[in-house]
Scaffold this motif. Structure first.
Motif, mmCIF file in Angstrom:
data_model
loop_
_atom_site.group_PDB
_atom_site.id
_atom_site.type_symbol
_atom_site.label_atom_id
_atom_site.label_comp_id
_atom_site.label_asym_id
_atom_site.label_seq_id
_atom_site.Cartn_x
_atom_site.Cartn_y
_atom_site.Cartn_z
ATOM 1 N N HIS A 1 -42.057 20.931 24.969
ATOM 2 C CA HIS A 1 -42.982 20.626 26.061
ATOM 3 C C HIS A 1 -43.085 19.121 26.212
ATOM 4 C CE1 HIS A 1 -46.126 19.485 23.183
ATOM 5 N NE2 HIS A 1 -45.731 20.511 22.475
ATOM 6 N N TYR A 2 -43.307 18.692 27.473
ATOM 7 C CA TYR A 2 -43.346 17.263 27.794
ATOM 8 C C TYR A 2 -44.579 16.955 28.641
ATOM 9 C CZ TYR A 2 -38.455 17.772 26.449
ATOM 10 O OH TYR A 2 -37.300 18.070 25.757
ATOM 11 N N VAL A 3 -45.094 15.741 28.463
ATOM 12 C CA VAL A 3 -46.309 15.325 29.173
ATOM 13 C C VAL A 3 -46.186 15.549 30.673
ATOM 14 C CG1 VAL A 3 -47.618 13.250 29.865
ATOM 15 C CG2 VAL A 3 -47.123 13.670 27.443
ATOM 16 N N THR B 1 -50.804 28.159 29.932
ATOM 17 C CA THR B 1 -51.385 28.246 28.583
ATOM 18 C C THR B 1 -50.913 27.084 27.712
ATOM 19 O OG1 THR B 1 -49.615 29.817 28.076
ATOM 20 C CG2 THR B 1 -51.789 30.729 28.569
ATOM 21 N N CYS B 2 -49.633 26.732 27.821
ATOM 22 C CA CYS B 2 -49.104 25.584 27.070
ATOM 23 C C CYS B 2 -49.769 24.298 27.541
ATOM 24 C CB CYS B 2 -47.593 25.496 27.236
ATOM 25 S SG CYS B 2 -46.801 24.169 26.304
ATOM 26 N N ALA B 3 -49.881 24.125 28.865
ATOM 27 C CA ALA B 3 -50.463 22.898 29.404
ATOM 28 C C ALA B 3 -51.934 22.753 29.004
ATOM 29 C CB ALA B 3 -50.323 22.875 30.925
ATOM 30 N N TRP B 4 -52.630 23.880 28.869
ATOM 31 C CA TRP B 4 -54.041 23.832 28.469
ATOM 32 C C TRP B 4 -54.184 23.387 27.011
ATOM 33 C CZ3 TRP B 4 -58.778 22.909 29.096
ATOM 34 C CH2 TRP B 4 -59.817 23.553 28.422
ATOM 35 N N THR B 5 -53.442 24.007 26.110
ATOM 36 C CA THR B 5 -53.594 23.631 24.697
ATOM 37 C C THR B 5 -53.013 22.242 24.430
ATOM 38 O OG1 THR B 5 -51.572 24.870 24.169
ATOM 39 C CG2 THR B 5 -53.658 25.990 23.810
ATOM 40 N N GLU B 6 -51.852 21.929 24.992
ATOM 41 C CA GLU B 6 -51.252 20.610 24.754
ATOM 42 C C GLU B 6 -52.002 19.517 25.524
ATOM 43 O OE1 GLU B 6 -49.258 20.195 22.417
ATOM 44 O OE2 GLU B 6 -48.772 22.299 22.072
ATOM 45 N N VAL C 1 -48.596 21.613 33.918
ATOM 46 C CA VAL C 1 -48.130 20.316 33.408
ATOM 47 C C VAL C 1 -49.225 19.727 32.509
ATOM 48 C CG1 VAL C 1 -47.307 18.020 34.040
ATOM 49 C CG2 VAL C 1 -46.787 19.987 35.513
ATOM 50 N N GLN C 2 -48.911 19.560 31.219
ATOM 51 C CA GLN C 2 -49.958 19.161 30.275
ATOM 52 C C GLN C 2 -50.564 17.797 30.594
ATOM 53 O OE1 GLN C 2 -47.070 19.192 26.857
ATOM 54 N NE2 GLN C 2 -48.253 17.402 26.166
ATOM 55 N N GLY C 3 -49.752 16.856 31.127
ATOM 56 C CA GLY C 3 -50.289 15.544 31.479
ATOM 57 C C GLY C 3 -51.255 15.611 32.654
ATOM 58 N N ARG C 4 -51.025 16.541 33.561
ATOM 59 C CA ARG C 4 -51.944 16.745 34.689
ATOM 60 C C ARG C 4 -53.278 17.305 34.183
ATOM 61 N NH1 ARG C 4 -49.616 14.090 39.074
ATOM 62 N NH2 ARG C 4 -47.592 14.953 39.645
ATOM 63 N N VAL C 5 -53.195 18.264 33.262
ATOM 64 C CA VAL C 5 -54.411 18.864 32.692
ATOM 65 C C VAL C 5 -55.154 17.832 31.839
ATOM 66 C CG1 VAL C 5 -55.248 20.594 31.050
ATOM 67 C CG2 VAL C 5 -53.525 21.218 32.765
ATOM 68 N N ASP D 1 -58.337 30.736 28.435
ATOM 69 C CA ASP D 1 -56.910 30.890 28.172
ATOM 70 C C ASP D 1 -56.084 29.772 28.795
ATOM 71 O OD1 ASP D 1 -57.093 33.139 26.597
ATOM 72 O OD2 ASP D 1 -56.866 34.520 28.285
ATOM 73 N N ASP D 2 -56.613 29.184 29.866
ATOM 74 C CA ASP D 2 -55.899 28.070 30.494
ATOM 75 C C ASP D 2 -56.900 27.205 31.253
ATOM 76 O OD1 ASP D 2 -56.384 29.471 32.855
ATOM 77 O OD2 ASP D 2 -54.333 30.246 32.987
ATOM 78 N N PHE D 3 -56.387 26.108 31.822
ATOM 79 C CA PHE D 3 -57.283 25.150 32.486
ATOM 80 C C PHE D 3 -57.954 25.764 33.709
ATOM 81 C CE2 PHE D 3 -57.929 21.456 35.379
ATOM 82 C CZ PHE D 3 -58.843 20.759 34.614
#
Ligand code: ZN
Length: 159
Positions: free
Chosen positions: A34-36, A43-48, A89-93, A124-126
């Motif tokens: 996963h990348y910023v 779910t990945c973007a929320w936890t990361e 997108v984890q950086g957006r979250v 579970d997510d953002f």
């Protein structure tokens, strides 16, 4: 990678969410790697994203600095080149959380109200955090006005 403060605090952020959710984390799909700035899953973007935001918030530094000293900025808007859009997108979250928690932000100037909410309403997510769980906070955390503008500014839908 103990020479990276952001890495250590990012991992501590995973521990923190695990504790707030009473020793549970949402199942994060499509998360390796996963990348910023890249789409993974909600779910990945929320936890990361929460882990990235934890490190940036605690350090007061909106970058991810790795053990070599190389830095990735978490700052982004709709025009940031080469960033995928949306809540996968984890950086957006992460940057949305940081703006919600900012001193002049809509959540009272810090992250305390989000932490209190997370301890009673796991998400579970953002999207679930923002649309379903923020209104359940006591008093409710806003999902309109400045809060909605923050998400829109980071290309995330408020519905
Ligand atoms: Zn992580």
């Amino acid at each position: 990678m103990t020479d990276s403060e952001h890495f250590v605090l990012h991992e501590a952020g995973h521990w923190f969410q695990w504790q707030l959710y009473k020793r549970h984390l949402p199942e994060a799909t499509h998360c390796a790697p996963h990348y910023v700035e890249r789409r993974s899953s909600t779910t990945c973007a929320w936890t990361e994203g929460f882990a990235d935001a934890t490190a940036a918030y605690v350090l007061g530094d909106r970058r991810y600095v790795d053990e070599s000293g190389a830095a990735t900025s978490l700052e982004n808007d709709a025009t940031t080149p080469e960033w995928d859009p949306g809540d996968e997108v984890q950086g957006r979250v992460g940057s949305s959380l940081l703006d919600l928690w900012a001193k002049d932000g809509p959540d009272g100037g810090d992250w305390k109200r989000t932490l209190r909410l997370m301890a009673t309403e796991p998400s579970d997510d953002f999207r679930e955090y923002f649309t379903v769980d923020r209104p359940k906070a006591s008093p409710p955390l806003t999902t309109t006005g400045a809060a909605a503008d923050i998400l829109t500014g980071h290309t995330i839908s408020t519905r």
